[in-house]
Design a protein around this motif. Structure first.
Motif, PDB file in Angstrom:
ATOM      1  N   SER A 173       0.314   4.294  -0.106  1.00  0.00           N
ATOM      2  CA  SER A 173      -0.204   5.448   0.713  1.00  0.00           C
ATOM      3  C   SER A 173       0.410   5.568   1.951  1.00  0.00           C
ATOM      4  N   ARG A 232      -9.355   8.582  -5.106  1.00  0.00           N
ATOM      5  CA  ARG A 232     -10.001  10.022  -5.250  1.00  0.00           C
ATOM      6  C   ARG A 232     -11.310   9.893  -5.779  1.00  0.00           C
ATOM      7  N   ARG A 239      -7.113  -2.530  -5.660  1.00  0.00           N
ATOM      8  CA  ARG A 239      -5.899  -1.986  -5.846  1.00  0.00           C
ATOM      9  C   ARG A 239      -4.862  -3.109  -5.959  1.00  0.00           C
ATOM     10  N   ASP A 282       0.895  -1.150   0.197  1.00  0.00           N
ATOM     11  CA  ASP A 282      -0.138   0.051  -0.109  1.00  0.00           C
ATOM     12  C   ASP A 282       1.061   0.990   0.117  1.00  0.00           C
ATOM     13  N   PRO A 293      -3.331  14.533  -7.703  1.00  0.00           N
ATOM     14  CA  PRO A 293      -2.490  13.863  -6.699  1.00  0.00           C
ATOM     15  C   PRO A 293      -1.232  13.623  -6.892  1.00  0.00           C
ATOM     16  N   THR A 315      -0.960   8.299 -11.735  1.00  0.00           N
ATOM     17  CA  THR A 315      -0.893   7.928 -10.129  1.00  0.00           C
ATOM     18  C   THR A 315      -1.775   7.200  -9.722  1.00  0.00           C
ATOM     19  N   SER A 316      -1.606   6.310  -8.847  1.00  0.00           N
ATOM     20  CA  SER A 316      -2.641   5.203  -8.342  1.00  0.00           C
ATOM     21  C   SER A 316      -3.221   5.792  -7.451  1.00  0.00           C
ATOM     22  N   TYR A 317      -2.842   7.131  -6.818  1.00  0.00           N
ATOM     23  CA  TYR A 317      -3.893   8.025  -5.942  1.00  0.00           C
ATOM     24  C   TYR A 317      -4.946   8.505  -6.554  1.00  0.00           C
ATOM     25  N   ASN A 318      -5.134   8.454  -7.722  1.00  0.00           N
ATOM     26  CA  ASN A 318      -6.083   9.277  -8.459  1.00  0.00           C
ATOM     27  C   ASN A 318      -7.536   8.284  -8.391  1.00  0.00           C
ATOM     28  N   GLN A 320       2.735   8.450  -6.885  1.00  0.00           N
ATOM     29  CA  GLN A 320       3.348   7.338  -5.751  1.00  0.00           C
ATOM     30  C   GLN A 320       4.673   6.824  -5.861  1.00  0.00           C
TER      31      GLN A 320
END
Length: 529
Positions: free
Chosen positions: A270, A408, A432, A268, A315, A402-405, A318
């Motif tokens: 994050s 989001r 994920r 992970d 964002p 980015t995998s953070y999107n 990562q």
């Protein structure tokens, strides 16, 4: 037991008759008569094992041929979409039409490349499968220049037109009305799937939308921003691929074991708050370390991108993707997709230099929002209310988006619907995929039937380990996927056997190691933490 010769001859004769009948059916089909002004460019009967050649395919698409595993009828059509634009669509109709299902494939980047591997994948499992060229050929954006109609095709019309025609044509070809409509795509293809659910909620019953390029305008601005950050590859503080490898090693040192296992995979990302200052050169050392200016570059890369108004544009990237990104967004070269998008769509200025990119350019992209391409839905209520399902995923080491999107977007939808995760999971499930790059590749267990081509299709066609099978069961049996089992093949080659597997969790659950052999997926659990 030896079968009588007369029996063997009868069976072979019957098989030959059936094959001849389907071939005749294919060659007698005239789909162009059902579509206004359409031109039939290919109609051929293709036998299993054939390697179809595409001599006229744009070389930049990199798809000169495609092997097929079932007997099928291949149809290619040129379909006008306006008085100055058109699409090329390929419809592959397998001899055995399983469940009367149709499947559409998306595209990638800003390209107009038909994904033949998805056509082969769909027909392998009995779908009447279509793919189109998004209104232009090749991977560049030159055809967008001063032609808004081509941009409309790219933004939404190509996919909508091709699936609408496929539903009608497949029903006519087989003599039965189609039952369910599906979609598969990643990256731009992920955006196309989410966009279709938003704009045309009745186009698809089930959608696989991987690594989706949603919030499209801001994404392309974010991508453009890397070149000014890294500087040219000849600049004094440029971080080359070798140094990015050193940075990657340090990322793993700081973050690999956060999940309790040292395996080169950040489960992970994050949780990884990478501090490049650990690599700051000291005591006269200049090799395999970062100067203060380079530390600032790395920190900028791993920071969210904000506008001049202080609002989030996109964002942060990562950590963990350094080996893949070193030859892409971090390469000290303009990102070609963003450059073409600005040159030929937003600015109509073919000599625009990405090195001049600034916040004003970033804000301009979303202000123009060509053909309403942004794709940032608030609820998807019309799609969900008619029973539509979306299975989406994102690689934890994605080097392009980015995998953070994706979390989001998930949270944006939950907020727009005022829905809990349990409620959102009724139609929208996000997985994920740790250790996966952009749509595929990487050190993780990333093969789960999410796209055509090997090795993603080297897994069994079962809902627990294959995304296409999973979306079908969710739509038709209301059996939603709890996890998605990914497979890592030895050397990413299905013929060499399985290295390990992992059950990837649906967001917001986190995959948590419980002890024992980490290669055993049963030694991980999905938990709210």
């Amino acid at each position: 037991m030896r079968l009588p010769l007369t029996y063997v001859v009868a069976v072979l004769s019957y098989a030959s008759c059936v094959r001849s009948s389907f071939s005749s059916q294919c060659l007698a089909f005239n789909p162009q008569n059902s579509i206004f002004n359409a031109t039939l460019t290919v109609r051929e009967y293709v036998t299993a094992g054939t390697n179809i050649l595409f001599p006229d395919n744009d070389a930049s698409c990199g798809r000169p041929s495609q092997a097929v595993s079932v007997d099928l009828c291949r149809i290619a059509l040129h379909v006008p979409t306006s008085n100055r634009s058109s699409i090329t669509m390929e419809l592959w109709l397998p001899e055995t039409w399983q469940g009367r299902r149709v499947l559409a494939s998306g595209n990638g980047g800003i390209d107009g490349c038909i994904e033949y591997e998805n056509l082969a994948y769909g027909t392998q499992h009995g779908f009447a499968t279509v793919a189109a060229n998004n209104g232009h050929n090749g991977t560049g954006g030159h055809d967008f220049l001063n032609n808004p109609d081509v941009i409309i095709d790219y933004a939404w019309r190509s996919l909508h037109t091709s699936i609408s025609q496929t539903k009608s044509l497949a029903s006519k070809f087989y003599g039965n009305t189609y039952q369910k409509s599906y979609y598969i795509g990643c990256s731009l293809g992920g955006r196309q799937g989410i966009g279709a659910a938003d704009r045309f909620p009745s186009d698809f019953d089930g959608i696989i939308a991987g690594s989706p390029a949603v919030d499209f305008n801001h994404l392309y601005a974010w991508r453009a921003s890397f070149y000014p950050i890294t500087g040219k590859s000849t600049s004094a503080n440029f971080i080359n691929a070798s140094l990015w490898s050193t940075i990657h090693t340090e990322v793993l040192r700081q973050c690999d074991t956060l999940d309790g296992v040292q395996d080169g995979i950040i489960e992970d990302s994050s949780l990884c708050h990478f501090r490049p200052e650990a690599l700051l050169c000291s005591n006269g050392t200049t090799a395999n370390c970062l100067s203060p200016a380079q530390v600032d570059i790395v920190n900028n890369i791993y920071s969210p991108f904000y506008g001049s108004d202080g609002k989030l544009i996109f964002p942060a990237m990562q950590p963990g993707n350094e080996l893949l990104a070193a030859s892409g967004l971090y390469s000290g070269m303009p990102w070609p997709l963003s450059q073409d998008w600005y040159r030929y769509v937003l600015l109509n200025q073919s000599d625009w230099d990405q090195a001049t990119f600034d916040l004003a350019d970033a804000m301009l992209a979303d202000e123009i929002n060509p053909s309403n391409i942004r794709t940032w839905p608030t609820t998807l209520e019309p799609f969900s209310s008619r029973g539509g399902k979306i299975l989406t995923f994102h690689g934890g080491q994605d080097q392009q988006i980015t995998s953070y999107n994706s979390p989001r977007l998930y949270n944006h939808l939950a907020s727009g619907r005022d829905a809990s995760s349990t409620q959102l999971d009724e139609f929208y499930r996000f997985f994920r995929i740790s250790g996966m790059g952009h749509c595929e590749g990487g050190p993780g267990a990333w093969a789960f039937g999410q796209l055509g081509g090997s090795p993603a299709v080297g897994v069994p066609y079962e809902p627990s380990s294959n995304a296409l099978a999973a979306i079908v069961d969710w739509v038709e049996k209301d059996e939603a996927p709890e996890t998605m089992t990914g497979t890592k093949f030895v050397n990413d080659d299905p013929t060499m056997g399985i290295s390990f597997q992992r059950n990837h969790c649906r967001y917001p659950r986190r995959n948590t190691y419980t002890g024992g052999n980490a290669s055993n997926p049963d030694n991980w659990q999905c938990k709210y933490v």
